[in-house]
Design an enzyme around this catalytic site. Sequence first.
Site, PDB file in Angstrom:
ATOM      1  N   GLY A  50     -12.572  42.291 -28.591  1.00 43.18           N
ATOM      2  CA  GLY A  50     -12.788  43.612 -29.164  1.00 43.18           C
ATOM      3  C   GLY A  50     -11.633  44.222 -29.939  1.00 43.18           C
TER       4      GLY A  50
ATOM      5  CD  GLU B 274      -9.387  46.357 -23.931  1.00 43.43           C
ATOM      6  OE1 GLU B 274      -9.462  45.657 -24.961  1.00 43.43           O
ATOM      7  OE2 GLU B 274      -9.946  46.073 -22.863  1.00 43.43           O
ATOM      8  CG  ASP B 275     -12.124  46.892 -27.385  1.00 42.89           C
ATOM      9  OD1 ASP B 275     -11.656  46.931 -26.230  1.00 42.89           O
ATOM     10  OD2 ASP B 275     -13.171  46.283 -27.663  1.00 42.89           O
TER      11      ASP B 275
ATOM     12  CG  ASP C 230     -16.571  51.555 -19.806  1.00 43.03           C
ATOM     13  OD1 ASP C 230     -16.897  52.729 -20.003  1.00 43.03           O
ATOM     14  OD2 ASP C 230     -17.334  50.713 -19.319  1.00 43.03           O
TER      15      ASP C 230
ATOM     16  CE  LYS D  99     -17.551  54.239 -23.581  1.00 43.80           C
ATOM     17  NZ  LYS D  99     -18.474  53.118 -23.232  1.00 43.80           N
TER      18      LYS D  99
ATOM     19  CG  PHE E 143     -22.488  50.657 -25.554  1.00 44.33           C
ATOM     20  CD1 PHE E 143     -21.701  50.061 -24.583  1.00 44.33           C
ATOM     21  CD2 PHE E 143     -22.855  49.908 -26.665  1.00 44.33           C
ATOM     22  CE1 PHE E 143     -21.294  48.740 -24.701  1.00 44.33           C
ATOM     23  CE2 PHE E 143     -22.461  48.583 -26.791  1.00 44.33           C
ATOM     24  CZ  PHE E 143     -21.674  47.995 -25.811  1.00 44.33           C
ATOM     25  CB  VAL E 144     -18.764  53.345 -29.351  1.00 42.04           C
ATOM     26  CG1 VAL E 144     -18.984  54.839 -29.175  1.00 42.04           C
ATOM     27  CG2 VAL E 144     -17.607  52.878 -28.470  1.00 42.04           C
TER      28      VAL E 144
ATOM     29  CG  ASP F 101     -19.582  42.744 -28.462  1.00 40.53           C
ATOM     30  OD1 ASP F 101     -18.648  43.253 -27.814  1.00 40.53           O
ATOM     31  OD2 ASP F 101     -20.387  41.943 -27.961  1.00 40.53           O
TER      32      ASP F 101
ATOM     33  NE  ARG G  66     -17.059  40.517 -30.829  1.00 42.97           N
ATOM     34  CZ  ARG G  66     -16.789  41.040 -29.630  1.00 42.97           C
ATOM     35  NH1 ARG G  66     -16.090  42.145 -29.552  1.00 42.97           N
ATOM     36  NH2 ARG G  66     -17.216  40.465 -28.538  1.00 42.97           N
TER      37      ARG G  66
HETATM   38  P1  IMP Z   1     -13.651  48.062 -18.520  1.00 42.91           P
HETATM   39  O1  IMP Z   1     -13.124  46.866 -17.773  1.00 42.91           O
HETATM   40  O2  IMP Z   1     -14.869  48.634 -17.881  1.00 42.91           O
HETATM   41  O3  IMP Z   1     -12.607  49.109 -18.798  1.00 42.91           O
HETATM   42  O4  IMP Z   1     -14.224  47.530 -19.869  1.00 42.91           O
HETATM   43  C1  IMP Z   1     -13.433  47.186 -20.895  1.00 42.91           C
HETATM   44  C2  IMP Z   1     -14.140  46.276 -21.885  1.00 42.91           C
HETATM   45  O5  IMP Z   1     -15.555  46.466 -21.928  1.00 42.91           O
HETATM   46  C3  IMP Z   1     -13.637  46.625 -23.237  1.00 42.91           C
HETATM   47  O6  IMP Z   1     -12.543  45.820 -23.563  1.00 42.91           O
HETATM   48  C4  IMP Z   1     -14.812  46.340 -24.126  1.00 42.91           C
HETATM   49  O7  IMP Z   1     -14.761  45.006 -24.547  1.00 42.91           O
HETATM   50  C5  IMP Z   1     -16.018  46.555 -23.255  1.00 42.91           C
HETATM   51  N1  IMP Z   1     -16.587  47.907 -23.504  1.00 42.91           N
HETATM   52  C6  IMP Z   1     -16.464  49.023 -22.738  1.00 42.91           C
HETATM   53  N2  IMP Z   1     -17.099  50.062 -23.271  1.00 42.91           N
HETATM   54  C7  IMP Z   1     -17.646  49.619 -24.422  1.00 42.91           C
HETATM   55  C8  IMP Z   1     -18.427  50.253 -25.463  1.00 42.91           C
HETATM   56  O8  IMP Z   1     -18.763  51.456 -25.448  1.00 42.91           O
HETATM   57  N3  IMP Z   1     -18.777  49.440 -26.501  1.00 42.91           N
HETATM   58  C9  IMP Z   1     -18.442  48.123 -26.581  1.00 42.91           C
HETATM   59  N4  IMP Z   1     -17.712  47.501 -25.643  1.00 42.91           N
HETATM   60  C10 IMP Z   1     -17.320  48.243 -24.574  1.00 42.91           C
HETATM   61 MG    MG Z   2     -11.955  44.768 -25.087  1.00 44.78          MG
END
Ligand code: IMP
Ligand code: MG
Length: 181
Positions: free
Chosen positions: A49, A103-104, A107, A135, A156-157, A163, A169
């Site tokens: 991402g 990191e993108d 979440d 978030k 979700f974005v 993606d 992407r």
């Molecule tokens: P986390 O481990 O829940 O913080 O998730 C992180 C990863 O989930 C990010 O690096 C993204 O690749 C993916 N992700 C989380 N939220 C989104 C979203 O809104 N759109 C797309 N990918 C997301």
């Molecule tokens: Mg990511």
Amino acid sequence: MANTVKLHDLEFMPYLTESELSVIVSGLANRINEKYNGKSPLFVVVLNGAFMFASDLMKEVTIDCEVSFLRVSSYRGTASTGEVKEMMPIGTDVSGRDVVLLEDIVDTGKTMGEIKRKMLENNASSVSICTLLYKPDAFQGDYMVDLIGKEIPDRFVVGYGLDYDGLGRNLPSLYQIKPKS
Ligand code: IMP
Ligand code: MG
């Protein structure tokens, strides 16, 4: 900016334009240039991402630095599986390095938590997290996210590297999931 886009079964509407993203990225680059002035950090781009964000950000980082890559996966569709899979390990020794994870989006925070823990286990001197998007309502981590581009609602974005099941992407701007009508 283009109108609504459809990816697989879902519709997304324009959320942040290319110029809005560019202002956010420049702000992060400035903060990094100040914070790491005189140091030589190792940037670790968290694939897939973060590729577009990292590419734009690195062009505005003016201090000495190295760039490396790591690939992980935790998402299926629009929800985190909670399990972080390492698909491509980092090939660079992190011991004694000031690591900046790129990191993108943060979440739930599980992905960054895991990666940060691994970097510290491998004796990095410091590990900070720089994310384009955050978030706050979804975050469950017990650590600090050091550099945040923009806080966004728990929706979700896609686009700008992010993606939905593999698609989106390549969109140059960011889109947010459209509420079901
Ligand atoms: P986390 O481990 O829940 O913080 O998730 C992180 C990863 O989930 C990010 O690096 C993204 O690749 C993916 N992700 C989380 N939220 C989104 C979203 O809104 N759109 C797309 N990918 C997301
Ligand atoms: Mg990511």
